[in-house]
Design a protein around this motif. Structure first.
Motif, mmCIF file in Angstrom:
data_model
loop_
_atom_site.group_PDB
_atom_site.id
_atom_site.type_symbol
_atom_site.label_atom_id
_atom_site.label_comp_id
_atom_site.label_asym_id
_atom_site.label_seq_id
_atom_site.Cartn_x
_atom_site.Cartn_y
_atom_site.Cartn_z
ATOM 1 N N HIS A 214 -14.240 -7.762 5.249
ATOM 2 C CA HIS A 214 -14.437 -7.657 4.277
ATOM 3 C C HIS A 214 -14.095 -8.123 3.091
ATOM 4 C CE1 HIS A 214 -17.002 -3.844 4.218
ATOM 5 N NE2 HIS A 214 -16.333 -3.154 5.534
ATOM 6 N N ILE A 215 -12.711 -8.465 3.417
ATOM 7 C CA ILE A 215 -12.211 -9.613 2.361
ATOM 8 C C ILE A 215 -12.896 -10.610 2.052
ATOM 9 C CG2 ILE A 215 -10.017 -10.640 1.901
ATOM 10 C CD1 ILE A 215 -8.455 -8.616 3.198
ATOM 11 N N SER A 216 -13.195 -11.566 3.565
ATOM 12 C CA SER A 216 -14.069 -12.328 3.757
ATOM 13 C C SER A 216 -15.559 -12.402 3.170
ATOM 14 C CB SER A 216 -13.997 -12.715 5.410
ATOM 15 O OG SER A 216 -14.971 -12.025 5.969
ATOM 16 N N LEU A 217 -16.056 -11.217 2.731
ATOM 17 C CA LEU A 217 -17.431 -11.088 2.993
ATOM 18 C C LEU A 217 -16.817 -11.099 0.937
ATOM 19 C CD1 LEU A 217 -18.646 -9.437 5.401
ATOM 20 C CD2 LEU A 217 -19.837 -11.644 4.339
ATOM 21 N N GLY A 218 -16.018 -10.839 0.153
ATOM 22 C CA GLY A 218 -15.594 -10.256 -1.215
ATOM 23 C C GLY A 218 -16.463 -9.445 -1.775
ATOM 24 N N ASN A 219 -15.393 -8.255 -0.278
ATOM 25 C CA ASN A 219 -15.763 -7.030 -1.165
ATOM 26 C C ASN A 219 -14.795 -5.530 -0.894
ATOM 27 O OD1 ASN A 219 -18.751 -7.313 -0.017
ATOM 28 N ND2 ASN A 219 -18.422 -6.561 2.308
ATOM 29 N N VAL A 220 -14.009 -6.676 -1.874
ATOM 30 C CA VAL A 220 -12.419 -5.853 -2.631
ATOM 31 C C VAL A 220 -12.415 -6.251 -3.368
ATOM 32 C CG1 VAL A 220 -10.130 -5.880 -1.818
ATOM 33 C CG2 VAL A 220 -11.423 -5.553 0.949
ATOM 34 N N ASN A 221 -11.787 -4.746 -4.106
ATOM 35 C CA ASN A 221 -11.658 -5.087 -5.581
ATOM 36 C C ASN A 221 -10.136 -4.291 -5.736
ATOM 37 O OD1 ASN A 221 -10.661 -4.135 -8.537
ATOM 38 N ND2 ASN A 221 -12.264 -4.623 -9.018
ATOM 39 N N TRP A 222 -9.244 -5.650 -5.539
ATOM 40 C CA TRP A 222 -7.666 -6.033 -5.433
ATOM 41 C C TRP A 222 -6.709 -4.507 -6.950
ATOM 42 C CZ3 TRP A 222 -6.251 -6.538 -0.950
ATOM 43 C CH2 TRP A 222 -6.291 -8.141 -0.235
ATOM 44 N N LEU A 223 -7.292 -4.675 -7.653
ATOM 45 C CA LEU A 223 -7.340 -3.797 -8.508
ATOM 46 C C LEU A 223 -7.514 -2.668 -8.202
ATOM 47 C CD1 LEU A 223 -7.905 -5.837 -12.225
ATOM 48 C CD2 LEU A 223 -5.816 -5.515 -11.163
ATOM 49 N N TYR A 224 -8.306 -2.257 -8.003
ATOM 50 C CA TYR A 224 -8.044 -0.826 -7.355
ATOM 51 C C TYR A 224 -7.292 -0.843 -6.046
ATOM 52 C CZ TYR A 224 -12.785 -0.774 -9.368
ATOM 53 O OH TYR A 224 -13.874 -0.805 -11.026
ATOM 54 N N ALA A 225 -7.345 -1.435 -5.245
ATOM 55 C CA ALA A 225 -6.525 -1.374 -3.832
ATOM 56 C C ALA A 225 -4.919 -1.393 -4.477
ATOM 57 C CB ALA A 225 -6.635 -2.549 -2.835
ATOM 58 N N LEU A 226 -4.366 -2.056 -5.159
ATOM 59 C CA LEU A 226 -3.091 -2.103 -6.160
ATOM 60 C C LEU A 226 -2.699 -0.932 -6.894
ATOM 61 C CD1 LEU A 226 -2.383 -5.447 -7.836
ATOM 62 C CD2 LEU A 226 -1.083 -4.825 -5.625
ATOM 63 N N ALA A 227 -4.092 -0.143 -6.964
ATOM 64 C CA ALA A 227 -3.706 1.388 -8.016
ATOM 65 C C ALA A 227 -3.459 2.559 -6.593
ATOM 66 C CB ALA A 227 -4.587 1.961 -9.091
ATOM 67 N N LEU A 228 -4.439 2.574 -5.655
ATOM 68 C CA LEU A 228 -4.294 3.508 -4.759
ATOM 69 C C LEU A 228 -3.122 3.444 -3.921
ATOM 70 C CD1 LEU A 228 -8.223 2.492 -3.952
ATOM 71 C CD2 LEU A 228 -7.463 5.392 -5.181
ATOM 72 N N VAL A 229 -2.884 2.394 -3.136
ATOM 73 C CA VAL A 229 -1.702 1.746 -2.124
ATOM 74 C C VAL A 229 -0.323 2.518 -2.535
ATOM 75 C CG1 VAL A 229 0.400 0.328 -1.486
ATOM 76 C CG2 VAL A 229 -2.232 -0.304 -1.668
ATOM 77 N N PRO A 230 0.131 2.703 -4.148
ATOM 78 C CA PRO A 230 1.084 3.760 -3.391
ATOM 79 C C PRO A 230 0.708 5.250 -3.490
ATOM 80 C CG PRO A 230 0.984 2.690 -5.512
ATOM 81 C CD PRO A 230 -0.141 2.334 -5.282
ATOM 82 N N GLY A 231 -0.148 5.769 -3.861
ATOM 83 C CA GLY A 231 -0.031 7.132 -3.247
ATOM 84 C C GLY A 231 -1.053 7.007 -1.391
ATOM 85 N N ALA A 232 -1.010 6.134 -1.164
ATOM 86 C CA ALA A 232 -1.558 6.193 0.409
ATOM 87 C C ALA A 232 -0.508 6.208 1.097
ATOM 88 C CB ALA A 232 -2.283 5.145 0.264
ATOM 89 N N TRP A 233 0.155 5.385 0.420
ATOM 90 C CA TRP A 233 1.410 5.688 1.736
ATOM 91 C C TRP A 233 1.957 5.960 1.440
ATOM 92 C CZ3 TRP A 233 3.569 1.644 4.333
ATOM 93 C CH2 TRP A 233 5.090 1.359 4.906
ATOM 94 N N TYR A 234 2.666 6.770 0.416
ATOM 95 C CA TYR A 234 3.340 8.002 0.711
ATOM 96 C C TYR A 234 2.890 8.921 0.737
ATOM 97 C CZ TYR A 234 7.182 5.368 -2.231
ATOM 98 O OH TYR A 234 8.318 4.170 -2.401
#
Length: 273
Positions: A214-234
């Motif tokens: 999906h990254i190679s196809l440009g299907n990732v919004n990194w700003l959304y990902a950065l907001a979601l990652v901390p909560g997902a990790w914990y």
């Protein structure tokens, strides 16, 4: 406010995904698609971006919970790697299916899929595992009370089911544990905690494969990902801790009702959009 909401979504998705071996995408993807109708920052989000971003988040959820389950010594590595030999190629096939799907069709298909998952969660506790065949792979697990459980599977059947699970992961951005965990418990006789832990290990590997695609196809919004990652990790750590201490029946009951409502909402949005 929207960014805080994304952090909370990541935490809820990570916790529930880790607790039941679902992966968390079944919360993240519909949340992103539904919020796209009501918030400015998510306006116009496509199914491809929702799925691609969800799969990146899932790497962190799955890694966090897998590390926690490793400490609890509940991960069956050999079985997880065998399942991944099916789910990895399946994930790539799912990414290929996802690339041209339009938003309304995606919402309808995903809504139907979520309702099916809620039904699986509903009947899971009422079905008994099948007897383990003498042929194929056999494994054993000794619990804290010294009781041994024997489980096993036919590799061809296990890989075939894993392929379908991987395909759903790449297509819908979910971990596939909603299908894999019941199959491991019912068909292969896995103890529930081992099934959840091993499912998260497999999801970690599969999400890496499908995320790269999906990254190679440009299907990732990194700003959304950065907001979601901390909560997902914990959330991944929290879900694993809850899994060790509590029976998840109440959580499952709440989740399946929630999924039915979300599924119907997605189908309605897709059909009227």
């Amino acid at each position: 406010m929207e960014w805080l909401l994304l952090i909370v979504i990541g935490l809820v998705a990570g916790t529930l995904g880790s607790l039941m071996g679902l992966g968390g995408g079944i919360i993240v993807v519909p949340a992103l698609m539904l919020l796209g109708s009501y918030t400015m920052i998510l306006a116009g989000i496509t199914p491809q971006v929702a799925v691609g971003t969800s799969l990146v988040i899932m790497i962190f959820t799955a890694l966090s919970s897998t590390l926690a389950y490793i400490k609890q010594k509940k991960v069956d590595y050999k079985s997880g790697l065998l399942f991944f030999s099916g789910s990895g190629p399946g994930a790539l096939f799912g990414v290929w299916l996802n690339k041209d799907i339009d938003a309304n069709s995606f919402l309808v298909y995903f809504g139907i899929f979520i309702i099916i998952v809620s039904f699986i969660l509903m009947v899971r506790k009422h079905l008994k595992p099948l007897k383990v065949s003498a042929k194929g792979v056999q494994r054993g697990y000794i619990n804290e009370n010294g009781e041994e459980t024997i489980y096993g599977y036919q590799p061809v059947l296990a890989i075939s089911i894993s392929f379908i699970v991987g395909m759903c992961s790449g297509l819908f951005g979910i971990g596939g544990g909603s299908l894999m965990v019941p199959a491991m418990i019912l068909l292969f006789g896995f103890p529930a905690h081992i099934a959840v832990a091993t499912s998260m290990f497999m999801i970690f590997l599969s999400s890496i494969v499908s995320s790269i695609s999906h990254i190679s196809l440009g299907n990732v919004n990194w700003l959304y990902a950065l907001a979601l990652v901390p909560g997902a990790w914990y959330g991944g750590k929290l879900g694993a801790a809850i899994n060790q201490r509590l029976k998840s029946d109440t959580v499952v009951n709440i989740l399946r009702i929630f999924l039915i409502i979300i599924g119907i909402r997605l189908i309605w949005q897709g059909m009227t959009g």
